[in-house]
Design an enzyme around this catalytic site. Structure first.
Site, PDB file in Angstrom:
ATOM      1  N   GLY A  45      10.700  -2.323  -4.486  1.00 16.80           N
ATOM      2  CA  GLY A  45       9.341  -1.925  -4.861  1.00 16.80           C
ATOM      3  C   GLY A  45       9.222  -1.769  -6.365  1.00 16.80           C
ATOM      4  O   GLY A  45      10.234  -1.541  -7.059  1.00 16.80           O
ATOM      5  N   ASP A  92       8.058  12.744 -10.364  1.00 18.44           N
ATOM      6  CA  ASP A  92       8.331  11.773  -9.288  1.00 18.44           C
ATOM      7  C   ASP A  92       9.802  11.338  -9.343  1.00 18.44           C
ATOM      8  O   ASP A  92      10.533  11.446  -8.353  1.00 18.44           O
ATOM      9  CB  ASP A  92       7.443  10.526  -9.431  1.00 18.44           C
ATOM     10  CG  ASP A  92       6.041  10.736  -8.875  1.00 18.44           C
ATOM     11  OD1 ASP A  92       5.892  11.547  -7.943  1.00 18.44           O
ATOM     12  OD2 ASP A  92       5.112  10.087  -9.373  1.00 18.44           O
ATOM     13  N   ASN A 104       2.550  13.637 -13.986  1.00 12.04           N
ATOM     14  CA  ASN A 104       2.022  14.237 -12.749  1.00 12.04           C
ATOM     15  C   ASN A 104       2.231  15.738 -12.701  1.00 12.04           C
ATOM     16  O   ASN A 104       1.977  16.371 -11.681  1.00 12.04           O
ATOM     17  CB  ASN A 104       2.635  13.575 -11.503  1.00 12.04           C
ATOM     18  CG  ASN A 104       4.093  13.942 -11.334  1.00 12.04           C
ATOM     19  OD1 ASN A 104       4.735  14.415 -12.266  1.00 12.04           O
ATOM     20  ND2 ASN A 104       4.620  13.724 -10.154  1.00 12.04           N
ATOM     21  N   LYS A 116      -2.973  10.142 -13.318  1.00 10.55           N
ATOM     22  CA  LYS A 116      -1.636  10.258 -13.912  1.00 10.55           C
ATOM     23  C   LYS A 116      -1.511   9.651 -15.311  1.00 10.55           C
ATOM     24  O   LYS A 116      -0.678  10.086 -16.105  1.00 10.55           O
ATOM     25  CB  LYS A 116      -0.592   9.613 -12.985  1.00 10.55           C
ATOM     26  CG  LYS A 116      -0.342  10.396 -11.707  1.00 10.55           C
ATOM     27  CD  LYS A 116       0.809   9.779 -10.935  1.00 10.55           C
ATOM     28  CE  LYS A 116       1.044  10.475  -9.617  1.00 10.55           C
ATOM     29  NZ  LYS A 116       2.223   9.976  -8.920  1.00 10.55           N
ATOM     30  N   GLY A 162      12.565  11.179   1.818  1.00 13.54           N
ATOM     31  CA  GLY A 162      11.508  11.423   0.827  1.00 13.54           C
ATOM     32  C   GLY A 162      10.955  12.834   0.891  1.00 13.54           C
ATOM     33  O   GLY A 162      10.268  13.271  -0.034  1.00 13.54           O
ATOM     34  N   ASN A 176      10.668  -6.983  -5.908  1.00 17.07           N
ATOM     35  CA  ASN A 176       9.263  -6.775  -5.528  1.00 17.07           C
ATOM     36  C   ASN A 176       8.633  -8.092  -5.116  1.00 17.07           C
ATOM     37  O   ASN A 176       9.009  -9.162  -5.597  1.00 17.07           O
ATOM     38  CB  ASN A 176       8.482  -6.174  -6.709  1.00 17.07           C
ATOM     39  CG  ASN A 176       7.232  -5.448  -6.258  1.00 17.07           C
ATOM     40  OD1 ASN A 176       7.290  -4.625  -5.341  1.00 17.07           O
ATOM     41  ND2 ASN A 176       6.100  -5.745  -6.875  1.00 17.07           N
ATOM     42  N   ARG A 177       7.630  -7.981  -4.176  1.00 10.37           N
ATOM     43  CA  ARG A 177       6.886  -9.186  -3.761  1.00 10.37           C
ATOM     44  C   ARG A 177       6.252  -9.848  -4.969  1.00 10.37           C
ATOM     45  O   ARG A 177       6.278 -11.054  -5.108  1.00 10.37           O
ATOM     46  CB  ARG A 177       5.756  -8.788  -2.795  1.00 10.37           C
ATOM     47  CG  ARG A 177       6.157  -8.527  -1.400  1.00 10.37           C
ATOM     48  CD  ARG A 177       4.965  -8.249  -0.565  1.00 10.37           C
ATOM     49  NE  ARG A 177       4.079  -7.222  -1.133  1.00 10.37           N
ATOM     50  CZ  ARG A 177       3.108  -6.622  -0.459  1.00 10.37           C
ATOM     51  NH1 ARG A 177       2.893  -6.936   0.789  1.00 10.37           N
ATOM     52  NH2 ARG A 177       2.348  -5.706  -1.025  1.00 10.37           N
ATOM     53  N   GLY A 190       6.077  -0.162  -7.763  1.00 12.35           N
ATOM     54  CA  GLY A 190       4.860   0.617  -8.009  1.00 12.35           C
ATOM     55  C   GLY A 190       5.181   1.837  -8.868  1.00 12.35           C
ATOM     56  O   GLY A 190       6.229   1.892  -9.524  1.00 12.35           O
ATOM     57  N   GLY A 191       4.280   2.823  -8.827  1.00 11.86           N
ATOM     58  CA  GLY A 191       4.445   4.019  -9.653  1.00 11.86           C
ATOM     59  C   GLY A 191       5.712   4.792  -9.340  1.00 11.86           C
ATOM     60  O   GLY A 191       6.408   5.254 -10.256  1.00 11.86           O
TER      61      GLY A 191
HETATM   62  P1  NDP Z   1       2.180   1.778  -5.283  1.00 11.05           P
HETATM   63  O1  NDP Z   1       0.985   1.378  -4.531  1.00 11.05           O
HETATM   64  O2  NDP Z   1       2.121   1.938  -6.766  1.00 11.05           O
HETATM   65  O3  NDP Z   1       3.378   0.737  -4.967  1.00 11.05           O
HETATM   66  C1  NDP Z   1       3.658   0.315  -3.668  1.00 11.05           C
HETATM   67  C2  NDP Z   1       4.865  -0.602  -3.687  1.00 11.05           C
HETATM   68  O4  NDP Z   1       5.174  -0.955  -2.338  1.00 11.05           O
HETATM   69  C3  NDP Z   1       4.653  -1.905  -4.447  1.00 11.05           C
HETATM   70  O5  NDP Z   1       5.840  -2.286  -5.076  1.00 11.05           O
HETATM   71  C4  NDP Z   1       4.291  -2.888  -3.325  1.00 11.05           C
HETATM   72  O6  NDP Z   1       4.602  -4.243  -3.613  1.00 11.05           O
HETATM   73  C5  NDP Z   1       5.230  -2.389  -2.245  1.00 11.05           C
HETATM   74  N1  NDP Z   1       4.817  -2.812  -0.916  1.00 11.05           N
HETATM   75  C6  NDP Z   1       3.793  -2.304  -0.177  1.00 11.05           C
HETATM   76  N2  NDP Z   1       3.724  -2.948   1.010  1.00 11.05           N
HETATM   77  C7  NDP Z   1       4.716  -3.876   1.016  1.00 11.05           C
HETATM   78  C8  NDP Z   1       5.175  -4.849   1.950  1.00 11.05           C
HETATM   79  N3  NDP Z   1       4.585  -4.981   3.139  1.00 11.05           N
HETATM   80  N4  NDP Z   1       6.233  -5.618   1.621  1.00 11.05           N
HETATM   81  C9  NDP Z   1       6.859  -5.469   0.423  1.00 11.05           C
HETATM   82  N5  NDP Z   1       6.474  -4.575  -0.518  1.00 11.05           N
HETATM   83  C10 NDP Z   1       5.428  -3.789  -0.218  1.00 11.05           C
HETATM   84  O7  NDP Z   1       2.663   3.142  -4.610  1.00 11.05           O
HETATM   85  P2  NDP Z   1       3.599   4.280  -5.230  1.00 11.05           P
HETATM   86  O8  NDP Z   1       4.712   3.648  -5.953  1.00 11.05           O
HETATM   87  O9  NDP Z   1       2.759   5.277  -5.920  1.00 11.05           O
HETATM   88  O10 NDP Z   1       4.124   4.977  -3.901  1.00 11.05           O
HETATM   89  C11 NDP Z   1       5.009   4.308  -3.026  1.00 11.05           C
HETATM   90  C12 NDP Z   1       5.407   5.250  -1.914  1.00 11.05           C
HETATM   91  O11 NDP Z   1       6.128   6.336  -2.479  1.00 11.05           O
HETATM   92  C13 NDP Z   1       4.213   5.877  -1.177  1.00 11.05           C
HETATM   93  O12 NDP Z   1       4.402   5.703   0.199  1.00 11.05           O
HETATM   94  C14 NDP Z   1       4.266   7.349  -1.535  1.00 11.05           C
HETATM   95  O13 NDP Z   1       3.911   8.159  -0.423  1.00 11.05           O
HETATM   96  C15 NDP Z   1       5.725   7.538  -1.877  1.00 11.05           C
HETATM   97  N6  NDP Z   1       5.952   8.617  -2.825  1.00 11.05           N
HETATM   98  C16 NDP Z   1       6.740   9.640  -2.421  1.00 11.05           C
HETATM   99  C17 NDP Z   1       6.991  10.690  -3.258  1.00 11.05           C
HETATM  100  C18 NDP Z   1       7.853  11.794  -2.788  1.00 11.05           C
HETATM  101  O14 NDP Z   1       7.946  12.817  -3.477  1.00 11.05           O
HETATM  102  N7  NDP Z   1       8.526  11.655  -1.658  1.00 11.05           N
HETATM  103  C19 NDP Z   1       6.432  10.743  -4.627  1.00 11.05           C
HETATM  104  C20 NDP Z   1       5.641   9.578  -4.961  1.00 11.05           C
HETATM  105  C21 NDP Z   1       5.416   8.572  -4.080  1.00 11.05           C
HETATM  106  P3  NDP Z   1       3.574  -5.207  -4.443  1.00 11.05           P
HETATM  107  O15 NDP Z   1       3.609  -4.744  -5.856  1.00 11.05           O
HETATM  108  O16 NDP Z   1       4.163  -6.550  -4.251  1.00 11.05           O
HETATM  109  O17 NDP Z   1       2.229  -5.014  -3.797  1.00 11.05           O
END
Ligand code: NDP
Length: 286
Positions: free
Chosen positions: A131, A108, A93, A72, A248, A155-156, A133-134
């Site tokens: 959260g 996204d 993406n 990406k 989602g 976020n954690r 992440g991406g």
């Molecule tokens: P990333 O790995 O980039 O980010 C994951 C995030 O989840 C981080 O902020 C992480 O926190 C947090 N996290 C994970 N486990 C825990 C926990 N146990 N407690 C607290 N926080 C937690 O993933 P993406 O952002 O790329 O994707 C996230 C979700 O979004 C995925 O499940 C994906 O399937 C979904 N998604 C859905 C889409 C759709 O069209 N429906 C499109 C894109 C993504 P930390 O930074 O602290 O680790």
């Protein structure tokens, strides 16, 4: 001789691993439903082969492609231009190819926004985003550009939340702040929309993000990015508190619709995509 056209429009996806990505089934179901002679080819492209894959798509006159992990960010260097939100997010993406020119988008956040707009206009709203992440980054940027009043990012690892908050403050008119997430987070009073943008709940229908559920008020919009299972525990809990819920799966379908609009200039049938994904995920339509 025949005047039939045996040349299909070509679209697809570059990622690795790719075998568990159901987008191909969703897109081809919609193409077939709408009678569009187009293919969507799900390609396993390793990091070192991205340039070759992009050049191949250009050479074979594909009209566009999605790219997912790990491409990406890397793909941007092969593009001629990048749309505003994708450029702020720093990730692409969805690439469209027209007259030999490659344009990058990020669907996204746009897919999420399209779902949200079916129930509320984010303009002027207070948002809690779980959260960083991406997915959270893309959603935050689109919400900022759509005029959200305030976005709290939890976020954690708080430094990741702060990086997104700074991005929003710098590039949009929205206010944004980061909070460290430990224990059950309380939804701040006056919050209009709560979004789970973590991966908690993916493939686990009983997993629940640590949220103080007692602070979820009736009428608040609660959204989850998790496509499978679509009815996450978080959404089921929110629904039982009379919140308005968004899953989602809808976000994923909207991404397909937006991608096809960019590639083909056509709006695909959403029901064909929803039905296909529900069948794949083994869920009923209620
Ligand atoms: P990333 O790995 O980039 O980010 C994951 C995030 O989840 C981080 O902020 C992480 O926190 C947090 N996290 C994970 N486990 C825990 C926990 N146990 N407690 C607290 N926080 C937690 O993933 P993406 O952002 O790329 O994707 C996230 C979700 O979004 C995925 O499940 C994906 O399937 C979904 N998604 C859905 C889409 C759709 O069209 N429906 C499109 C894109 C993504 P930390 O930074 O602290 O680790």
């Amino acid at each position: 001789m025949t005047d039939r056209n045996f040349r299909a429009i070509l679209t697809g996806s570059f990622s690795t691993p790719c075998a568990d990505n159901p987008t191909v089934a969703m897109m081809e179901a919609a193409y077939a439903h709408d009678g569009i002679d187009a293919r969507y080819v799900n390609c396993d492209v390793k990091a070192e082969n991205l340039e070759g894959a992009v050049k191949g798509a250009l050479a074979m006159e594909w009209v566009g492609f999605n790219c997912s992990l790990p491409h990406k960010v890397e793909v941007i260097k092969y593009l001629d231009e990048v749309a505003e939100s994708a450029s702020i997010i720093g990730a692409v993406n969805c690439v469209s190819i027209r007259d030999g020119k490659l344009t990058g988008n990020n669907t996204d956040g746009k897919g999420f926004l399209a779902s949200l707009k079916k129930v509320t206009d984010p303009s002027g709203k207070k948002i809690l985003l779980l959260g960083a992440g991406g997915a959270a980054r893309a959603i935050a940027v689109e919400l900022g550009l759509a005029g959200a009043k305030h976005i709290t990012i939890a976020n954690r690892k708080p430094e990741k939340a702060e990086a997104i908050a700074e991005l929003i403050r710098k590039n949009t008119k929205s206010e944004a702040k980061a909070v460290a997430w430990s224990g059950d987070i309380a939804v701040p009073e006056g919050t209009d929309v709560v979004i789970n943008a973590t991966s908690i709940g993916l493939g686990d229908k009983e997993a629940l993000p640590p949220v103080d559920l007692g602070t979820l008020s009736q009428g608040v919009v609660v959204a989850d990015v998790i496509p499978n299972p679509p009815a996450t525990k978080f959404l089921r809990e929110a629904k039982s508190r009379d919140c308005i819920t968004l899953d989602g799966l809808g976000m994923l379908v909207n991404q397909g619709v937006i991608g096809a609009e960019l590639w083909l200039g056509r709006k695909l049938n959403e029901d064909a995509m929803v039905n296909t994904l529900q069948e794949i995920f083994g869920v009923s339509s209620d």
